[in-house]
Design an enzyme around this catalytic site. Structure first.
Site, PDB file in Angstrom:
ATOM      1  N   HIS A   1       4.490 -12.561   0.136  1.00  0.00           N
ATOM      2  CA  HIS A   1       4.113 -11.417  -0.706  1.00  0.00           C
ATOM      3  C   HIS A   1       4.546 -10.122  -0.008  1.00  0.00           C
ATOM      4  CE1 HIS A   1       1.518 -14.003  -3.209  1.00  0.00           C
ATOM      5  NE2 HIS A   1       1.112 -14.524  -2.073  1.00  0.00           N
TER       6      HIS A   1
ATOM      7  N   GLU B   1      -3.545  -0.799   7.775  1.00  0.00           N
ATOM      8  CA  GLU B   1      -3.672  -0.356   9.159  1.00  0.00           C
ATOM      9  C   GLU B   1      -2.340   0.088   9.744  1.00  0.00           C
ATOM     10  OE1 GLU B   1      -6.366   0.116  10.871  1.00  0.00           O
ATOM     11  OE2 GLU B   1      -7.657  -0.601   9.256  1.00  0.00           O
TER      12      GLU B   1
ATOM     13  N   SER C   1       3.309 -19.028  -0.226  1.00  0.00           N
ATOM     14  CA  SER C   1       2.326 -18.132   0.372  1.00  0.00           C
ATOM     15  C   SER C   1       1.718 -18.770   1.619  1.00  0.00           C
ATOM     16  CB  SER C   1       1.267 -17.747  -0.664  1.00  0.00           C
ATOM     17  OG  SER C   1       0.452 -16.698  -0.207  1.00  0.00           O
TER      18      SER C   1
END
Length: 286
Positions: free
Chosen positions: A185, A161, A143
């Site tokens: 992810h 967005e 990550s």
């Protein structure tokens, strides 16, 4: 690209089951399948492995999780280096651990904490030098620990967005592999738009979207996919329509000519040559 003798292993993360809003229940845990590759590339269970949970807001718990996970695989020499400030990075004991390590393992969390607390320090310089010059030296990260490996680093951005200019925040990473922009992810958190905007800003770089429980073993410019999920490659070198530089903040964007590849376990990608090699269907599962 200059040849690097070491190995990078960026990993897409894999959250524990639990309450997503509470980091204590959403550790960036690496499955034994991925972790097995980290140990093997580092030289086996006797390798000196140093875990750096700097990105996490609960570094003690994260460090303990990694100690337990590596112990499960039979590792006998694993230490946690808890760096919470630039001063911690300058301590001789920190420097000595980095110099002696066969593998540096960065946890998930907030990648900006890694760049703020380690970037530009002596241990950063040692890690970069060893990665460039020492065969068998491994830098792995999940990550946030994967995202900080690039030079142009995604520091934040909302997937909700969609594809809006300014939705993605870019900072400087530790520049271990400047030719890539890495996001993690990728599938679960719907980050297609934010990698696309990052590549629109830096079209000469390759965008990498790593799904959870998925990683890449990178040796020099050659990448091999590991894990159970997919890797999405974004190649913007041949964009025919890209107005990122002239649009106003908050404006919906469009791109044409973005080339993408979807890779899975065993598939390969050459960063310099921009070529994909897909594992033959009759080949054994790696």
């Amino acid at each position: 690209m200059l040849k690097n003798k070491g190995t990078l292993i960026p990993i897409g993360g894999n959250e524990d089951k639990g309450i997503e809003e509470n980091e204590q229940y959403t550790q960036e845990f690496i499955s034994e399948g991925i972790l097995f590759h980290v140990v093997r590339e580092s030289g086996g269970t006797a390798a000196n492995i140093v875990v750096i949970p700097t990105a996490s807001s609960i570094p003690v718990e994260v460090g303990e999780n990694y100690l337990e996970a590596f112990n499960t695989l039979g590792c006998t020499n694993v230490k946690v280096l808890d760096i919470r400030s630039q001063e911690d990075s300058k301590k001789q004991e920190s420097i000595d651990l980095i110099k002696a390590a066969n593998c540096i393992m960065f946890s998930g969390g907030d990648q900006s904490k890694i760049t703020e607390r380690i970037g530009g320090t002596e241990i950063h310089k040692i890690i970069k030098h060893r990665y460039k010059t020492e065969k068998g030296f491994v830098v792995a990260g999940t990550s946030a620990g994967a995202m900080m490996m690039s030079n142009e680093m995604i520091a934040g951005g909302s997937a909700t967005e969609s594809f809006i200019k300014g939705a993605v925040t870019m900072y400087k990473g530790l520049s271990l592999i400047p030719g890539l922009i890495i996001d993690t992810h990728f599938i679960k958190r719907g980050r297609f738009g934010r990698v696309s905007e990052a590549v629109a800003q830096f079209p000469k770089l390759i965008g990498i979207g790593l799904a959870e429980d998925t990683g890449m073993i990178i040796k020099n410019s050659k990448c091999r996919v590991i894990g159970s999920g997919m890797v999405i490659i974004f190649d913007g070198r041949r964009l025919r329509h890209n107005k990122h530089s002239i649009l106003k903040e908050g404006t919906p964007m469009s791109l044409t000519g973005m080339r993408t590849h979807i890779l899975s376990n065993g598939d390969r990608f050459h960063i310099d040559k921009k070529k994909v090699k897909v594992l033959a269907i009759e080949a054994p599962f790696i």
